[in-house]
Write a protein that holds these residues in place. Structure first.
Motif, PDB file in Angstrom:
ATOM      1  N   ARG A  50       0.804  -1.228   0.000  1.00  6.17           N
ATOM      2  CA  ARG A  50       0.000   0.000   0.000  1.00  6.17           C
ATOM      3  C   ARG A  50       0.835   1.276   0.000  1.00  6.17           C
ATOM      4  N   LEU A  51       2.048   1.205  -0.553  1.00  7.90           N
ATOM      5  CA  LEU A  51       2.813   2.419  -0.806  1.00  7.90           C
ATOM      6  C   LEU A  51       2.325   3.093  -2.080  1.00  7.90           C
ATOM      7  N   ARG A  52       1.591   2.367  -2.902  1.00  9.48           N
ATOM      8  CA  ARG A  52       0.907   2.899  -4.066  1.00  9.48           C
ATOM      9  C   ARG A  52      -0.565   2.502  -3.945  1.00  9.48           C
ATOM     10  N   GLN A  55      -5.715   1.247  -8.482  1.00 10.36           N
ATOM     11  CA  GLN A  55      -6.733   2.008  -9.211  1.00 10.36           C
ATOM     12  C   GLN A  55      -7.911   1.150  -9.628  1.00 10.36           C
ATOM     13  N   SER A  56      -7.670  -0.124  -9.818  1.00  9.22           N
ATOM     14  CA  SER A  56      -8.754  -1.076 -10.044  1.00  9.22           C
ATOM     15  C   SER A  56      -8.272  -2.456  -9.630  1.00  9.22           C
ATOM     16  N   GLY A  57      -9.230  -3.326  -9.295  1.00  7.06           N
ATOM     17  CA  GLY A  57      -8.871  -4.638  -8.786  1.00  7.06           C
ATOM     18  C   GLY A  57      -8.741  -4.642  -7.274  1.00  7.06           C
ATOM     19  N   VAL A  58      -8.379  -5.785  -6.721  1.00  8.79           N
ATOM     20  CA  VAL A  58      -8.328  -5.974  -5.270  1.00  8.79           C
ATOM     21  C   VAL A  58      -7.066  -6.751  -4.908  1.00  8.79           C
ATOM     22  N   SER A  68      -8.903  -2.204   3.507  1.00  9.65           N
ATOM     23  CA  SER A  68      -9.685  -2.147   4.748  1.00  9.65           C
ATOM     24  C   SER A  68      -8.825  -2.365   5.989  1.00  9.65           C
ATOM     25  N   ILE A  69      -7.535  -2.647   5.801  1.00  8.02           N
ATOM     26  CA  ILE A  69      -6.653  -2.926   6.940  1.00  8.02           C
ATOM     27  C   ILE A  69      -5.988  -1.627   7.381  1.00  8.02           C
ATOM     28  N   ALA A  73      -1.653  -1.888  11.310  1.00  3.37           N
ATOM     29  CA  ALA A  73      -1.834  -3.338  11.289  1.00  3.37           C
ATOM     30  C   ALA A  73      -1.175  -3.946  10.054  1.00  3.37           C
ATOM     31  N   LEU A  74      -1.271  -3.242   8.925  1.00  7.35           N
ATOM     32  CA  LEU A  74      -0.640  -3.719   7.697  1.00  7.35           C
ATOM     33  C   LEU A  74       0.883  -3.735   7.839  1.00  7.35           C
TER      34      LEU A  74
END
Length: 256
Positions: A50-52, A55-58, A68-69, A73-74
């Motif tokens: 999650r440093l970036r 834009q789409s997808g999961v 959602s984390i 915690a991440l």
């Protein structure tokens, strides 16, 4: 799966860097990311931690969408070892590794015996415990990389991401670093350039080209002469190694 990337895309400006990528990393295994420069390997690692922003997808860790984390915690779960991280500050090996405990400590919390234990264990696992008091700038490239991995391990992560961990290291240190990673009891995703090292140490491989997945599977399935020619633009002979039993790649000079 420990990490599941599902049709993820990411763009920088008008340039699509990661294009509908789906990748699954099995718990406790080593997944290798291969591809030429600019294929999206580093960007994908940064998306996973999650440093970036996707834009789409999961992207999921277990059953949880990383979006959602909570960040703290991440950070306690995923550790990232980036290329050639360095500092000019006069710090010791211990100082660097202690940074790995940051996600586990609140702004007002004091250093604990649990923090000491995590740091000591991390240093021991990379064989740098006897260098704890040594200044960072006196270390060799291979030793610095071991310390960066120790810092990541001090986070006590369940997932470890490494971006070109063998870059600019000599052969001995390349083998040492990847041998260490392959023995860790965590899920690891490693971006690599060296196809032979990937074949030796990775359980599964994903090959990226221009931000897309070109091939995925065990090394013997993925690293074919045809794929190497298509993706990397070189002719190669792929055979089973008599030494380690994995595939071994011998490159052919242009015109040979």
């Amino acid at each position: 799966m420990s990490i599941h990337v599902d049709t993820v895309s990411f763009a920088a400006g008008n340039t699509l860097i990661v294009d509908g990528v789906s990748v699954a990393a099995e718990k406790g295994k080593v997944l290798g990311l291969l591809g030429p420069n600019g294929s999206g390997k580093s960007s994908l690692l940064k998306l996973i931690c999650r440093l970036r922003k996707v834009q789409s997808g999961v992207i999921r860790l277990g059953d949880d969408d990383i979006a959602s984390i909570p960040r703290a915690a991440l950070a306690r779960r995923i550790a990232l070892v980036e290329q050639q991280a360095t500092t000019e500050t006069q710090v010791t090996v211990m100082d660097v590794v202690r940074l790995g405990r940051t996600p586990h400590r609140g702004p007002l919390s004091s250093w604990s015996t649990g923090d000491d234990s995590a740091v000591a264990e991390a240093l021991s696992r990379v064989g740098m415990h006897d260098r704890a008091g040594q200044l960072w700038h006196t270390l060799s490239g291979g030793e610095r990389q071991r310390v960066h991995i120790a810092r990541a391990l001090a986070q006590t992560p369940s997932e470890l991401l490494l971006d070109e961990p063998t870059n600019h290291l000599d052969i001995q240190h390349q083998l040492d670093i990847l041998g260490l990673v392959s023995r860790l009891d965590v899920t690891s995703i490693v971006a690599l350039h060296d196809l032979n090292l990937a074949a030796m140490f990775c359980d599964r491989l994903v090959v990226l080209q221009k931000g897309r997945v070109i091939a995925a599977g065990i090394p013997e399935e993925v690293l074919t002469a045809d794929l190497i020619a298509e993706v990397f633009g070189v002719r190669a002979c792929v055979e089973k190694s008599a030494v380690h039993g994995r595939c071994n790649i011998q490159y052919m000079a242009s015109g040979a």
